[in-house]
Design a protein around this motif. Structure first.
Motif, short mmCIF file in Angstrom:
data_model
loop_
_atom_site.label_atom_id
_atom_site.label_comp_id
_atom_site.label_asym_id
_atom_site.label_seq_id
_atom_site.Cartn_x
_atom_site.Cartn_y
_atom_site.Cartn_z
N GLU A 76 -31.00 127.91 61.39
CA GLU A 76 -29.91 128.02 60.43
C GLU A 76 -29.07 129.27 60.75
OE1 GLU A 76 -29.19 127.90 55.60
OE2 GLU A 76 -31.00 128.87 56.38
N GLY A 115 -28.33 123.45 60.11
CA GLY A 115 -27.59 124.39 59.26
C GLY A 115 -26.81 125.42 60.05
N THR A 154 -23.33 130.80 57.63
CA THR A 154 -23.76 129.40 57.63
C THR A 154 -22.57 128.55 57.18
OG1 THR A 154 -24.48 129.41 55.32
CG2 THR A 154 -26.11 130.08 56.98
#
Length: 334
Positions: A127, A158, A275
């Motif tokens: 992520e 992610g 993100t």
């Protein structure tokens, strides 16, 4: 800090030593490592980030040279595949008085085009990792399918997808195929980087504002619009626009300046633990920092011969920003 994975072409730039002459008239050339994704990977690493290059490199002398340049600049080359099937692509570059370039490419049997999805199957994205790519290697080839595979994979993890359209129509069968493929991949990215020279070609729209907003569809959350010596702007999907006027320098060679720009931009975002879910918020909060550092990096890269390999590192960029701010209060501070 997360990793920035860069996928695509690595090649050799042969840059004309005869300024303001066509390739036909040029008689001497200087060798430099090139390829937009590789330049961006080097920029990320030179500015203190963790970059990983994903490509296939020929088992020839030029391939060895490219690996040396990447590793010596701190790029992670552990996932690069070697091959005897293809050759290292070449680009011959002529320079005008303003440092702008004209290209002639030789890469019909380029090794990087042969990278298959199976050869990067061991990569495990985390992520907040980034995947950065350009349009040159989206021609029909195993590497195009590898792009699709990795885009889906990083999105599932992610991570953040960045697409620098980096239009090179000479490498496509026709301009329509080039444009349609770019539009297809734009919707897959979170961040789009486009230059003022590319915008109308990509969008098909003459009005600048309308053209930029037309790109804000699909997964796209922001368009980073680079305007050469007029700086750059970030257009965010919620209609907010942030701009920075850039830094005026005397260009020597603009090869790699755009790659230095986007590499530094991604390095700063990676430092912020970005993100897809917090990208828009971070762009609102840190737009000044991102644009100042990216514009300074691009400007400095244009003052040296060759691509980003020759440009200064983070300390040099920060010193340049400080000097420019001291000389002119019009330059926004960090």
């Amino acid at each position: 800090m997360r990793k920035v994975y860069c996928i695509g072409e690595t090649l050799i730039d042969f840059i004309s030593l005869d300024k303001n002459k066509t390739l036909k008239s040029s008689g001497a050339f200087s060798k430099a490592a090139g390829g937009a994704p590789m330049n961006a990977a080097i920029a990320v690493a030179k500015y203190g980030g963790h970059s990983v290059m994903l490509t296939k490199v020929a088992n020839d002398s030029f391939g060895e040279f490219l690996l040396h340049v990447m590793s010596s600049n701190g790029v992670d080359i552990s996932h690069i595949v070697r091959t005897d099937e293809g050759e290292t692509g070449l680009a011959f570059v002529s320079l005008g008085e303003d440092g702008e370039r004209t290209f002639s490419f030789y890469r019909k049997n380029a090794a990087d085009l042969l990278l298959s999805p199976e050869e990067v199957g061991d990569i495990r994205f985390q992520e907040g990792d980034f995947l950065h790519f350009c349009s040159v290697d989206l021609v029909e080839s195993p590497l195009k399918q590898t792009h699709i595979e990795l885009i889906n994979k990083v999105r599932s993890a992610g991570g953040v997808v960045c697409f620098d359209v980096n239009v090179r129509t000479a490498l496509w069968p026709d301009e329509t195929m080039c444009r349609n493929t770019i539009l297809q991949f734009i919707t897959k990215a979170d961040i789009i980087k486009v230059s003022s020279e590319e915008l109308e070609f990509v969008s098909g729209i003459t009005n600048e504002e309308d053209a930029i907003h037309s790109l804000l569809n699909g997964h796209v959350k922001a368009v980073v619009y680079r305007k050469g010596n007029e700086g750059a702007a970030i257009y965010i999907k919620d209609e907010r626009v942030y701009e920075h006027p850039g830094f005026r320098v005397t260009p020597v060679d603009t090869t790699g300046a755009g790659d230095a720009f986007i590499g530094s931009f991604l390095r700063e975002l990676a430092m912020l633990n970005t993100t897809p879910s917090n990208l828009t918020k971070l762009l609102h909060t840190h737009h000044n920092r991102l644009l100042i550092f990216a514009n300074a990096s691009g400007a400095l890269a244009a003052t040296v011969k060759g691509a980003i390999d020759s440009a200064p590192g983070r300390a040099g960029v920060m010193e340049f920003i400080k000097t420019m701010h001291e000389q002119s209060p019009n330059y926004k501070s960090w």
